[in-house]
Design a protein around this motif. Structure first.
Motif, PDB file in Angstrom:
ATOM      1  N   THR A  92       0.855  -1.186   0.000  1.00 43.27           N
ATOM      2  CA  THR A  92       0.000   0.000   0.000  1.00 43.27           C
ATOM      3  C   THR A  92       0.888   1.232   0.000  1.00 43.27           C
ATOM      4  N   VAL A  93       0.780   2.042  -1.042  1.00 43.39           N
ATOM      5  CA  VAL A  93       1.620   3.245  -1.150  1.00 43.39           C
ATOM      6  C   VAL A  93       1.024   4.381  -0.328  1.00 43.39           C
ATOM      7  N   CYS A  94      -0.291   4.599  -0.473  1.00 42.49           N
ATOM      8  CA  CYS A  94      -0.989   5.580   0.364  1.00 42.49           C
ATOM      9  C   CYS A  94      -2.429   5.107   0.522  1.00 42.49           C
ATOM     10  N   ALA A  95      -3.073   5.506   1.609  1.00 42.59           N
ATOM     11  CA  ALA A  95      -4.385   4.941   1.930  1.00 42.59           C
ATOM     12  C   ALA A  95      -5.381   6.019   2.332  1.00 42.59           C
ATOM     13  N   ASN A  96      -6.625   5.833   1.854  1.00 43.51           N
ATOM     14  CA  ASN A  96      -7.778   6.608   2.328  1.00 43.51           C
ATOM     15  C   ASN A  96      -7.596   8.122   2.133  1.00 43.51           C
ATOM     16  N   ILE A  97      -7.205   8.497   0.925  1.00 47.63           N
ATOM     17  CA  ILE A  97      -6.959   9.913   0.622  1.00 47.63           C
ATOM     18  C   ILE A  97      -8.208  10.528  -0.019  1.00 47.63           C
ATOM     19  N   SER A  98      -8.634  11.672   0.519  1.00 46.75           N
ATOM     20  CA  SER A  98      -9.792  12.385  -0.034  1.00 46.75           C
ATOM     21  C   SER A  98      -9.463  13.869  -0.173  1.00 46.75           C
ATOM     22  N   PHE A  99      -9.656  14.420  -1.358  1.00 43.28           N
ATOM     23  CA  PHE A  99      -9.554  15.874  -1.547  1.00 43.28           C
ATOM     24  C   PHE A  99     -10.148  16.243  -2.906  1.00 43.28           C
ATOM     25  N   THR A 100     -10.365  17.526  -3.112  1.00 39.90           N
ATOM     26  CA  THR A 100     -10.887  18.015  -4.390  1.00 39.90           C
ATOM     27  C   THR A 100      -9.926  19.062  -4.957  1.00 39.90           C
ATOM     28  N   ILE A 101      -9.993  19.230  -6.275  1.00 37.14           N
ATOM     29  CA  ILE A 101      -9.258  20.317  -6.934  1.00 37.14           C
ATOM     30  C   ILE A 101     -10.306  21.220  -7.584  1.00 37.14           C
ATOM     31  N   GLU A 102     -10.387  22.464  -7.119  1.00 33.93           N
ATOM     32  CA  GLU A 102     -11.363  23.410  -7.654  1.00 33.93           C
ATOM     33  C   GLU A 102     -10.647  24.546  -8.374  1.00 33.93           C
ATOM     34  N   GLN A 103     -11.389  25.196  -9.271  1.00 39.92           N
ATOM     35  CA  GLN A 103     -10.785  26.234 -10.102  1.00 39.92           C
ATOM     36  C   GLN A 103     -10.129  27.310  -9.253  1.00 39.92           C
ATOM     37  N   GLY A 104      -8.896  27.685  -9.651  1.00 40.82           N
ATOM     38  CA  GLY A 104      -8.174  28.761  -8.967  1.00 40.82           C
ATOM     39  C   GLY A 104      -7.349  28.301  -7.784  1.00 40.82           C
ATOM     40  N   GLU A 105      -7.465  27.012  -7.403  1.00 46.24           N
ATOM     41  CA  GLU A 105      -6.681  26.519  -6.265  1.00 46.24           C
ATOM     42  C   GLU A 105      -5.259  26.184  -6.699  1.00 46.24           C
ATOM     43  N   ARG A 106      -4.316  26.479  -5.815  1.00 45.55           N
ATOM     44  CA  ARG A 106      -2.915  26.094  -6.009  1.00 45.55           C
ATOM     45  C   ARG A 106      -2.580  25.127  -4.875  1.00 45.55           C
ATOM     46  N   ILE A 107      -2.607  23.846  -5.191  1.00 43.73           N
ATOM     47  CA  ILE A 107      -2.544  22.806  -4.157  1.00 43.73           C
ATOM     48  C   ILE A 107      -1.150  22.191  -4.110  1.00 43.73           C
ATOM     49  N   ALA A 108      -0.537  22.251  -2.928  1.00 42.43           N
ATOM     50  CA  ALA A 108       0.745  21.582  -2.705  1.00 42.43           C
ATOM     51  C   ALA A 108       0.476  20.197  -2.141  1.00 42.43           C
ATOM     52  N   LEU A 109       0.968  19.180  -2.845  1.00 39.95           N
ATOM     53  CA  LEU A 109       0.857  17.795  -2.379  1.00 39.95           C
ATOM     54  C   LEU A 109       2.152  17.479  -1.644  1.00 39.95           C
ATOM     55  N   THR A 110       2.075  17.264  -0.340  1.00 42.74           N
ATOM     56  CA  THR A 110       3.284  17.106   0.464  1.00 42.74           C
ATOM     57  C   THR A 110       3.309  15.731   1.131  1.00 42.74           C
ATOM     58  N   GLY A 111       4.457  15.415   1.711  1.00 43.29           N
ATOM     59  CA  GLY A 111       4.634  14.140   2.394  1.00 43.29           C
ATOM     60  C   GLY A 111       6.057  13.664   2.215  1.00 43.29           C
ATOM     61  N   LYS A 112       6.443  12.708   3.033  1.00 41.16           N
ATOM     62  CA  LYS A 112       7.804  12.193   2.961  1.00 41.16           C
ATOM     63  C   LYS A 112       8.027  11.464   1.636  1.00 41.16           C
ATOM     64  N   ASN A 113       9.307  11.304   1.277  1.00 43.20           N
ATOM     65  CA  ASN A 113       9.627  10.493   0.100  1.00 43.20           C
ATOM     66  C   ASN A 113       9.035   9.099   0.277  1.00 43.20           C
ATOM     67  N   GLY A 114       8.388   8.601  -0.783  1.00 40.54           N
ATOM     68  CA  GLY A 114       7.782   7.272  -0.716  1.00 40.54           C
ATOM     69  C   GLY A 114       6.353   7.273  -0.211  1.00 40.54           C
ATOM     70  N   SER A 115       5.785   8.465   0.054  1.00 41.53           N
ATOM     71  CA  SER A 115       4.417   8.517   0.597  1.00 41.53           C
ATOM     72  C   SER A 115       3.356   8.448  -0.493  1.00 41.53           C
ATOM     73  N   GLY A 116       3.775   8.439  -1.777  1.00 43.67           N
ATOM     74  CA  GLY A 116       2.816   8.237  -2.852  1.00 43.67           C
ATOM     75  C   GLY A 116       2.438   9.482  -3.633  1.00 43.67           C
ATOM     76  N   LYS A 117       3.228  10.560  -3.490  1.00 43.47           N
ATOM     77  CA  LYS A 117       2.867  11.822  -4.161  1.00 43.47           C
ATOM     78  C   LYS A 117       2.878  11.665  -5.683  1.00 43.47           C
ATOM     79  N   SER A 118       3.978  11.119  -6.219  1.00 39.96           N
ATOM     80  CA  SER A 118       4.073  10.959  -7.672  1.00 39.96           C
ATOM     81  C   SER A 118       3.036   9.970  -8.188  1.00 39.96           C
ATOM     82  N   SER A 119       2.759   8.929  -7.417  1.00 40.96           N
ATOM     83  CA  SER A 119       1.741   7.949  -7.818  1.00 40.96           C
ATOM     84  C   SER A 119       0.369   8.607  -7.879  1.00 40.96           C
ATOM     85  N   MET A 120       0.054   9.456  -6.912  1.00 41.62           N
ATOM     86  CA  MET A 120      -1.227  10.161  -6.894  1.00 41.62           C
ATOM     87  C   MET A 120      -1.363  11.053  -8.129  1.00 41.62           C
TER      88      MET A 120
END
Length: 492
Positions: free
Chosen positions: A323-351
């Motif tokens: 399991t790379v990451c689990a139970n993630i919920s969020f939305t991307i809405e117009q005009g948002e600048r969202i930083a996806l953070t977390g330690k190396n290996g937490s699944g950011k690139s996979s997401m």
């Protein structure tokens, strides 16, 4: 303490007609913690290679110390980590290695694991520990932060702050500020050394630039005023000279001696004004040579017909049984600048790859707007090759706009003739970002876009994102950039 003296250094790569360094002279102390900065392609890594004796050059580099370069090249990544360290430095004392690993919060068990099983961050820390086992060497540390998450960057920066006797190439402002006491900067026309942190250097540079811009404006006005004055005086002199051959209205003869003297006096005044004008032009020519051009960038993002572009509910991502990451919920809405953070290996690139439509194994719900167009910037630049004209054509983007953006990101016209595979790491990243800015998209998704990119270009990109507020999801470990840009942070 000893000194490294660089005198009249001149260097160009074989077959190139433009010098990277030309008659450069400066001096550095081997006890300093030296931050090394300059825009991409200016020659930072080249200079480190010159210190290592890899190329022939004109001028002299004299030093009473040896040099060690980081990152080390590891030939056998399948070997145990301890064997990798033995290959780098066979004569180290084990307790010293344990001390360095402890300072870097690396557990001893990594020594008995294959090197290629370590995360990128662990590999960086292990190689840094090995580097600082070397005594009586001046250390050349080339961009150690590129595979470090925010927490690891802070840890490594604190570690380097306890050391001395190194040159550190980094484009992370906070990282540099925390661990250097001098700055070596490659400017447009010279190389200079200054005491203080990066922020001190940047503040001084802005102050100098603003002074030169004001002085340039003042001299430009002076030159125009003096030019106008010189022309008027010269014209008067010629008009007076003409009257020598005429007569007064009363019919009496003119005093040619008096008029000649008056004309000569006016001509002398005109020459003096011209001289002052030339002096002002000379003074002006000395200004603005090191002012960095950082013209504003633009982005024209498509408007989407719904406010919500992407929605994730209880998403978990898997690689095989893991399991790379689990139970993630969020939305991307117009005009948002969202930083996806977390330690190396937490699944950011996979997401990010999942949202971009790659075939990723997951559970949960992913909703994307119909006909949503995404512009993606990958971490990887190894696929880049060929010339910029063909690259623009193959990616269906406007060539003139693409090259205009690269010019604003400090590409010289010489670069346009080169193969992209020969570009520096930062220049390759700029190619990907320029492509993304040219694409017609509703959403930009950028995965570690700033790796290798120089600080001034980072500031340009910051200004772009703040001015145009495009919808963007990004992964970036530059804490200053995230603090300035993100309107929302999602931590995995």
């Amino acid at each position: 303490m000893s000194l490294i003296n660089v005198a009249n250094l001149t260097f160009a790569y074989e077959g190139s007609y433009d010098n990277i360094f030309e008659n450069v002279s400066f001096q550095i102390d081997t006890d300093w913690k030296l931050g090394f900065t300059g825009r991409n392609g200016r020659g930072k890594t080249t200079f480190l290679n010159l210190l290592l004796g890899k190329y022939d050059y004109g001028g002299t580099i004299s030093a009473n110390v040896g040099f060690e370069y980081f990152p080390f090249h590891v030939d056998n990544k399948e070997s145990n980590t301890q064997d990798v360290i033995d290959d780098i430095f066979p004569d180290y004392l084990h307790w010293k290695l344990m001390r360095e690993l402890s300072l870097l919060k690396v557990s001893e068990d990594v020594l008995y694991r294959p090197f290629d099983s370590l995360s990128n961050g662990e590999q960086t820390k292990v190689l840094l520990a090995a580097l600082f086992l070397k005594e009586n060497s001046f250390l050349l540390i080339d961009e150690p932060t590129n595979h470090l998450d925010m927490n690891a960057r802070k840890l490594v920066s604190d570690y380097l702050n306890t050391k001395s006797g190194f040159i550190l190439v980094s484009h992370d402002r906070s990282f540099l500020d925390n661990c250097v006491d001098h700055i070596l900067s490659i400017n447009k026309t010279n190389v200079e050394v200054q005491k203080g942190t990066f922020s001190d250097w940047w503040e001084n540079k802005q102050r100098q630039d603003n002074f030169e811009l004001a002085e340039n404006d003042k001299l430009r006005k002076d030159i125009k005023r003096l030019s106008d004055s010189s022309k008027r005086t010269s014209n008067w002199s010629h008009e007076v000279e003409k009257t020598k051959n005429g007569t007064r209205n009363s019919g009496s003869k003119v005093d040619k001696g008096y008029i000649g003297h008056k004309a000569a006096k006016m001509m002398k005044r005109s020459k003096a004004t011209e001289q002052r004008q030339h002096s002002a032009i000379d003074e002006r020519s000395k200004l603005l040579k090191n002012i960095e051009t950082s013209d504003s960038l633009k982005i024209s993002q498509l408007a989407f017909h719904k406010n919500q572009l992407v929605g994730l509910e209880h998403v978990s991502i898997y690689y095989g049984e893991k399991t790379v990451c689990a139970n993630i919920s969020f939305t991307i809405e117009q005009g948002e600048r969202i930083a996806l953070t977390g330690k190396n290996g937490s699944g950011k690139s996979s997401m990010i790859k999942l949202i971009c439509g790659e075939n990723i194994n997951y559970t949960g719900t992913l909703r994307k707007g119909k006909q949503l167009k995404i512009s993606y910037v990958s971490q990887d630049t190894s696929h880049l090759e060929g010339n910029l004209t063909d690259y623009a054509r193959n990616n269906g983007i406007d060539e003139s706009l693409f090259k205009s953006i690269l010019r604003k990101l400090d590409f010289s016209r010489v670069q346009f003739e080169k193969d992209i595979s020969a570009f520096s790491g930062g220049q390759k990243k700029k190619v990907l970002i320029a492509k993304s800015l040219c694409e017609k998209a509703h959403l930009q998704i950028w995965d570690e876009p700033l790796n290798f990119i120089d600080i001034i270009s980072r500031m340009q990109i910051e200004e772009l994102l703040l001015e145009y507020s495009p919808t963007i999801l990004f992964v970036e470990h530059d804490s200053e950039f995230c603090k300035n840009i993100a309107t929302k942070i999602i931590e995995l």
